[in-house]
Motif scaffolding. Sequence first.
Motif, PDB file in Angstrom:
ATOM      1  N   ASN A  90      -0.099 -26.379 -37.621  1.00  0.00           N
ATOM      2  CA  ASN A  90       0.732 -26.005 -36.485  1.00  0.00           C
ATOM      3  C   ASN A  90       0.825 -27.136 -35.474  1.00  0.00           C
ATOM      4  OD1 ASN A  90       1.472 -23.417 -37.223  1.00  0.00           O
ATOM      5  ND2 ASN A  90      -0.415 -22.524 -36.424  1.00  0.00           N
ATOM      6  N   LYS A  91       2.038 -27.341 -34.977  1.00  0.00           N
ATOM      7  CA  LYS A  91       2.235 -28.339 -33.927  1.00  0.00           C
ATOM      8  C   LYS A  91       1.704 -27.784 -32.608  1.00  0.00           C
ATOM      9  CE  LYS A  91       4.662 -31.269 -36.465  1.00  0.00           C
ATOM     10  NZ  LYS A  91       4.222 -32.639 -36.753  1.00  0.00           N
ATOM     11  N   LYS A  92       1.120 -28.672 -31.792  1.00  0.00           N
ATOM     12  CA  LYS A  92       0.651 -28.249 -30.476  1.00  0.00           C
ATOM     13  C   LYS A  92       1.854 -27.947 -29.593  1.00  0.00           C
ATOM     14  CE  LYS A  92      -3.939 -28.937 -30.588  1.00  0.00           C
ATOM     15  NZ  LYS A  92      -4.904 -27.873 -30.291  1.00  0.00           N
ATOM     16  N   PRO A  93       1.823 -26.855 -28.827  1.00  0.00           N
ATOM     17  CA  PRO A  93       2.911 -26.580 -27.886  1.00  0.00           C
ATOM     18  C   PRO A  93       2.960 -27.657 -26.800  1.00  0.00           C
ATOM     19  CG  PRO A  93       1.500 -24.650 -28.195  1.00  0.00           C
ATOM     20  CD  PRO A  93       0.794 -25.810 -28.823  1.00  0.00           C
ATOM     21  N   ILE A  94       4.097 -27.767 -26.121  1.00  0.00           N
ATOM     22  CA  ILE A  94       4.153 -28.654 -24.965  1.00  0.00           C
ATOM     23  C   ILE A  94       4.054 -27.806 -23.693  1.00  0.00           C
ATOM     24  CG2 ILE A  94       5.621 -30.247 -26.268  1.00  0.00           C
ATOM     25  CD1 ILE A  94       7.816 -29.667 -24.139  1.00  0.00           C
ATOM     26  N   ILE A  95       3.416 -28.374 -22.686  1.00  0.00           N
ATOM     27  CA  ILE A  95       3.239 -27.668 -21.414  1.00  0.00           C
ATOM     28  C   ILE A  95       4.004 -28.402 -20.327  1.00  0.00           C
ATOM     29  CG2 ILE A  95       1.602 -26.886 -19.653  1.00  0.00           C
ATOM     30  CD1 ILE A  95      -0.503 -26.574 -21.784  1.00  0.00           C
ATOM     31  N   ILE A  96       4.858 -27.661 -19.623  1.00  0.00           N
ATOM     32  CA  ILE A  96       5.631 -28.209 -18.515  1.00  0.00           C
ATOM     33  C   ILE A  96       5.131 -27.557 -17.230  1.00  0.00           C
ATOM     34  CG2 ILE A  96       7.948 -28.460 -17.513  1.00  0.00           C
ATOM     35  CD1 ILE A  96       8.793 -27.687 -20.581  1.00  0.00           C
ATOM     36  N   GLY A  97       4.636 -28.363 -16.298  1.00  0.00           N
ATOM     37  CA  GLY A  97       4.158 -27.852 -15.023  1.00  0.00           C
ATOM     38  C   GLY A  97       5.251 -27.925 -13.975  1.00  0.00           C
ATOM     39  N   VAL A  98       5.458 -26.827 -13.248  1.00  0.00           N
ATOM     40  CA  VAL A  98       6.448 -26.795 -12.162  1.00  0.00           C
ATOM     41  C   VAL A  98       5.734 -26.355 -10.893  1.00  0.00           C
ATOM     42  CG1 VAL A  98       8.673 -25.923 -11.364  1.00  0.00           C
ATOM     43  CG2 VAL A  98       8.265 -26.172 -13.822  1.00  0.00           C
ATOM     44  N   ALA A  99       5.536 -27.316  -9.978  1.00  0.00           N
ATOM     45  CA  ALA A  99       4.822 -27.047  -8.727  1.00  0.00           C
ATOM     46  C   ALA A  99       5.771 -27.169  -7.535  1.00  0.00           C
ATOM     47  CB  ALA A  99       3.659 -28.025  -8.574  1.00  0.00           C
ATOM     48  N   LEU A 125      -0.765 -28.588  -9.805  1.00  0.00           N
ATOM     49  CA  LEU A 125      -1.033 -30.031  -9.904  1.00  0.00           C
ATOM     50  C   LEU A 125      -2.291 -30.442  -9.142  1.00  0.00           C
ATOM     51  CD1 LEU A 125       2.563 -31.558  -9.523  1.00  0.00           C
ATOM     52  CD2 LEU A 125       1.308 -31.033 -11.621  1.00  0.00           C
ATOM     53  N   GLU A 126      -2.923 -29.482  -8.485  1.00  0.00           N
ATOM     54  CA  GLU A 126      -4.100 -29.803  -7.664  1.00  0.00           C
ATOM     55  C   GLU A 126      -5.349 -30.018  -8.515  1.00  0.00           C
ATOM     56  OE1 GLU A 126      -7.733 -29.055  -5.406  1.00  0.00           O
ATOM     57  OE2 GLU A 126      -6.894 -27.646  -6.866  1.00  0.00           O
ATOM     58  N   ASP A 127      -5.419 -29.316  -9.653  1.00  0.00           N
ATOM     59  CA  ASP A 127      -6.592 -29.373 -10.525  1.00  0.00           C
ATOM     60  C   ASP A 127      -6.337 -30.386 -11.645  1.00  0.00           C
ATOM     61  OD1 ASP A 127      -8.556 -28.851 -12.550  1.00  0.00           O
ATOM     62  OD2 ASP A 127      -8.869 -26.851 -11.696  1.00  0.00           O
ATOM     63  N   LYS A 128      -7.154 -31.429 -11.701  1.00  0.00           N
ATOM     64  CA  LYS A 128      -6.959 -32.495 -12.703  1.00  0.00           C
ATOM     65  C   LYS A 128      -7.012 -31.946 -14.125  1.00  0.00           C
ATOM     66  CE  LYS A 128      -8.590 -37.074 -14.113  1.00  0.00           C
ATOM     67  NZ  LYS A 128      -8.592 -36.770 -15.559  1.00  0.00           N
ATOM     68  N   ARG A 129      -7.849 -30.952 -14.344  1.00  0.00           N
ATOM     69  CA  ARG A 129      -7.979 -30.383 -15.688  1.00  0.00           C
ATOM     70  C   ARG A 129      -6.647 -29.778 -16.155  1.00  0.00           C
ATOM     71  NH1 ARG A 129     -12.518 -26.115 -14.857  1.00  0.00           N
ATOM     72  NH2 ARG A 129     -11.156 -25.742 -13.048  1.00  0.00           N
ATOM     73  N   LEU A 130      -5.941 -29.128 -15.223  1.00  0.00           N
ATOM     74  CA  LEU A 130      -4.628 -28.573 -15.556  1.00  0.00           C
ATOM     75  C   LEU A 130      -3.608 -29.688 -15.756  1.00  0.00           C
ATOM     76  CD1 LEU A 130      -4.363 -25.542 -13.072  1.00  0.00           C
ATOM     77  CD2 LEU A 130      -4.639 -25.428 -15.552  1.00  0.00           C
ATOM     78  N   ARG A 131      -3.632 -30.678 -14.860  1.00  0.00           N
ATOM     79  CA  ARG A 131      -2.680 -31.795 -14.964  1.00  0.00           C
ATOM     80  C   ARG A 131      -2.799 -32.484 -16.322  1.00  0.00           C
ATOM     81  NH1 ARG A 131      -4.664 -33.307  -9.836  1.00  0.00           N
ATOM     82  NH2 ARG A 131      -5.620 -35.216 -10.663  1.00  0.00           N
ATOM     83  N   ASP A 132      -4.032 -32.657 -16.759  1.00  0.00           N
ATOM     84  CA  ASP A 132      -4.265 -33.385 -18.014  1.00  0.00           C
ATOM     85  C   ASP A 132      -3.718 -32.645 -19.239  1.00  0.00           C
ATOM     86  OD1 ASP A 132      -5.436 -35.411 -16.599  1.00  0.00           O
ATOM     87  OD2 ASP A 132      -7.509 -34.860 -17.094  1.00  0.00           O
TER      88      ASP A 132
END
Length: 211
Positions: free
Chosen positions: A2-11, A116-123
């Motif tokens: 399975n291909k990894k999904p892509i994650i788009i962050g909207v802040a 976008l405040e949490d680096k773990r989420l940003r990464d």
Amino acid sequence: MNKKPIIIGVAGGSGSGKTTVANSIYCNFRDQDILMIEQDAYYKDQTHLPMEERLKTNYDHPLAFDNDLLLAHLERLMNRETIEKPIYDYANHTRATEVKQVEPRDVIILEGILILEDKRLRDMMDIKLYVDTDSDVRIIRRLIRDIKERGRSIDSVIDQYISVVRPMHLQFIEPTKRYADVIIPEGGQNQVAIDLMVTKIKTVLEEKSIL
């Protein structure tokens, strides 16, 4: 495999139009496997606190969110596993007993004021967007929304904005703009920016052989 999904962050700040931008992107991929995760669903469970303590909750502060659970759920979705997304009960200022089952998808839009405040989420994000709208427009939108949809008085909305929302925005939300790959001015009204983002997302999906 399975291909990894892509994650788009909207802040973006409250009333910036980030939800409109997220929904516009979502609607452009209706034929694609796509889902929306709202950071608002991941406010901390406060069942153990008395109501008077819950009423003091600062919903615009990073500590209001259970990012550990959000991260765990994103990791499960990345591994193509189903999650049980929490539902927040604003009337009782705590997490509801019900949950929503969410199936994994190719595209995940993560939307919220402080994603976008949490680096773990940003990464974890492939694309990071920040919706940048003037403060006078944001307060007007918030006024209209809270009076119409939440039965609030003008005075209570303005008092909350001045005492909590504005200082939290300046301290925690606006500084995260520097982490964005793209800054979208004027939110959902900026159709050109939304169209460009849709094109970019399609390119990323093609590169990952998901489309």
